[in-house]
Scaffold this motif. Structure first.
Motif, PDB file in Angstrom:
ATOM      1  N   ASP A  89       0.837  -1.191   0.000  1.00 12.78           N
ATOM      2  CA  ASP A  89       0.000   0.000   0.000  1.00 12.78           C
ATOM      3  C   ASP A  89       0.877   1.248   0.000  1.00 12.78           C
ATOM      4  O   ASP A  89       1.790   1.374   0.835  1.00 12.78           O
ATOM      5  CB  ASP A  89      -0.908  -0.005   1.234  1.00 12.78           C
ATOM      6  N   HIS A  91       0.273   4.436   0.734  1.00 11.17           N
ATOM      7  CA  HIS A  91       0.151   5.280   1.921  1.00 11.17           C
ATOM      8  C   HIS A  91       0.918   4.678   3.103  1.00 11.17           C
ATOM      9  O   HIS A  91       1.671   5.374   3.793  1.00 11.17           O
ATOM     10  CB  HIS A  91      -1.321   5.444   2.277  1.00 11.17           C
ATOM     11  N   PHE A 180      -3.697  14.223  -1.543  1.00 10.15           N
ATOM     12  CA  PHE A 180      -3.456  12.957  -2.232  1.00 10.15           C
ATOM     13  C   PHE A 180      -2.698  13.222  -3.523  1.00 10.15           C
ATOM     14  O   PHE A 180      -2.955  14.205  -4.221  1.00 10.15           O
ATOM     15  CB  PHE A 180      -4.801  12.295  -2.569  1.00 10.15           C
ATOM     16  N   THR A 182      -0.586  10.658  -6.758  1.00  7.72           N
ATOM     17  CA  THR A 182      -0.151   9.327  -7.164  1.00  7.72           C
ATOM     18  C   THR A 182       0.376   9.354  -8.587  1.00  7.72           C
ATOM     19  O   THR A 182       0.008  10.210  -9.386  1.00  7.72           O
ATOM     20  CB  THR A 182      -1.300   8.307  -7.058  1.00  7.72           C
ATOM     21  N   CYS A 188      -7.020   1.767  -7.234  1.00 14.03           N
ATOM     22  CA  CYS A 188      -8.115   2.480  -6.556  1.00 14.03           C
ATOM     23  C   CYS A 188      -7.746   2.792  -5.109  1.00 14.03           C
ATOM     24  O   CYS A 188      -6.967   2.062  -4.484  1.00 14.03           O
ATOM     25  CB  CYS A 188      -9.399   1.641  -6.566  1.00 14.03           C
ATOM     26  N   TRP A 189      -8.354   3.863  -4.584  1.00 11.50           N
ATOM     27  CA  TRP A 189      -8.133   4.289  -3.205  1.00 11.50           C
ATOM     28  C   TRP A 189      -9.468   4.707  -2.588  1.00 11.50           C
ATOM     29  O   TRP A 189     -10.359   5.223  -3.282  1.00 11.50           O
ATOM     30  CB  TRP A 189      -7.171   5.469  -3.150  1.00 11.50           C
ATOM     31  N   ARG A 190      -9.592   4.528  -1.270  1.00 14.72           N
ATOM     32  CA  ARG A 190     -10.767   4.996  -0.539  1.00 14.72           C
ATOM     33  C   ARG A 190     -10.497   6.426  -0.098  1.00 14.72           C
ATOM     34  O   ARG A 190      -9.563   6.683   0.656  1.00 14.72           O
ATOM     35  CB  ARG A 190     -11.038   4.090   0.661  1.00 14.72           C
ATOM     36  N   ASP A 193      -9.666   7.658   3.507  1.00 12.60           N
ATOM     37  CA  ASP A 193      -8.337   7.435   4.070  1.00 12.60           C
ATOM     38  C   ASP A 193      -7.452   8.667   3.950  1.00 12.60           C
ATOM     39  O   ASP A 193      -6.449   8.790   4.661  1.00 12.60           O
ATOM     40  CB  ASP A 193      -7.648   6.264   3.365  1.00 12.60           C
ATOM     41  N   TYR A 194      -7.819   9.581   3.054  1.00 13.30           N
ATOM     42  CA  TYR A 194      -7.024  10.796   2.818  1.00 13.30           C
ATOM     43  C   TYR A 194      -7.820  12.053   3.168  1.00 13.30           C
ATOM     44  O   TYR A 194      -7.488  13.145   2.720  1.00 13.30           O
ATOM     45  CB  TYR A 194      -6.555  10.823   1.359  1.00 13.30           C
ATOM     46  N   TRP A 241     -14.849   6.552  -3.626  1.00 13.52           N
ATOM     47  CA  TRP A 241     -13.679   5.856  -4.157  1.00 13.52           C
ATOM     48  C   TRP A 241     -13.071   6.677  -5.283  1.00 13.52           C
ATOM     49  O   TRP A 241     -13.763   7.418  -5.972  1.00 13.52           O
ATOM     50  CB  TRP A 241     -14.063   4.481  -4.713  1.00 13.52           C
ATOM     51  N   CYS A 243     -10.282   6.066  -8.577  1.00 15.22           N
ATOM     52  CA  CYS A 243      -9.537   5.072  -9.338  1.00 15.22           C
ATOM     53  C   CYS A 243      -8.855   5.716 -10.542  1.00 15.22           C
ATOM     54  O   CYS A 243      -9.397   6.662 -11.123  1.00 15.22           O
ATOM     55  CB  CYS A 243     -10.452   3.967  -9.851  1.00 15.22           C
TER      56      CYS A 243
END
Length: 249
Positions: A89, A91, A180, A182, A188-190, A193-194, A241, A243
């Protein structure tokens, strides 16, 4: 990204773990061990196949332990292997390695820390911002990158813009409060979480692919075209989400 290991062969690589008890050597051993777990790819492969944005010489020096690599070099070393090869992961990897780097940086003199290049990479709105930070009670100064300073994936300020080849999301308009960023494609990311669930107010996509927002039910509710940016995305209500490319949550 791959969960396997990279190929090996006769290449210019560190043949054995760095020796010594000083912090730079101990940190280099962590990098060396990560490289072994990833299949000991060459530094050329790390750059060409896994996207490490650091020179071959900087990556090689990072694993030798003569001096502590800069955080930028460290993260490119780690990101290409821990995330790109081993599938960790992003993060979590960034948080863990930033903590280890900070601990090492406090323990070594400024002369033993890699200095960034004189002409750093630039994005559409500027380059890396560097600062000299007082690090110890004895007045030793360390040169460190301002971005990032916490465990989140990409906390930043308006003075630290989204670099070329990155995709960035912000909590405020005007490209402020980056939470965030990337370079990963087809992942994909939730957003929670950020701290970005229902709170993406602006974005900047320097990737060559489209990115997508999905709600809690995983229905697609919005897109960011390749090369697109927005100073006001109206908080993207219901965005749960995020992505890149063809990935789905």
């Amino acid at each position: 990204m791959s969960s396997g290991t990279a190929g090996t062969g006769r290449r210019g690589r560190v043949a054995k773990a760095p020796e010594g008890d000083h912090p730079a050597a101990a940190f280099a051993r962590r990098l060396w061990e990560l490289k072994q777990r990833a299949g000991d790819p060459s530094y050329d492969i790390m750059r060409k196949d896994y996207g490490a944005l650091a020179s071959k010489s900087a990556l090689s020096a990072a694993a030798r332990g003569a001096q502590l690599p800069s955080w930028d070099t460290t993260w490119e070393f780690v990101r290409s292997l821990a995330v790109g090869v081993l599938g960790q992961d992003e993060h979590h990897a960034r948080t863990q390695w930033r903590r280890w780097w900070d601990e090492a940086a406090v323990a070594v003199p400024a002369a033993s820390v890699e200095h960034p290049p004189a002409s750093p990479r630039t994005g559409r709105r500027g380059g890396w911002v560097l600062a000299v930070v007082a690090a110890t009670a004895t007045g030793v100064l360390l040169v460190t990158a301002l971005w990032p300073r916490s465990g989140r994936l990409a906390p930043a300020t308006i003075a630290e813009p989204c670099e070329a080849t990155w995709l960035c999301l912000y909590r405020n308009t005007g490209f402020d409060d980056m939470n965030f960023r990337t370079q990963r494609q087809n992942a994909c990311w939730r957003l929670a979480d950020y701290h970005l669930q229902d709170a993406v107010f602006s974005y900047d996509n320097n990737l060559p692919i489209t990115a997508h927002f999905h709600d809690a039910a995983k229905n697609r509710i919005g897109d960011i075209r390749a090369g697109d940016s927005s100073q006001d995305s109206s908080a993207l209500p219901a965005a749960h989400w995020f992505c890149t490319g063809s990935a789905r949550p």
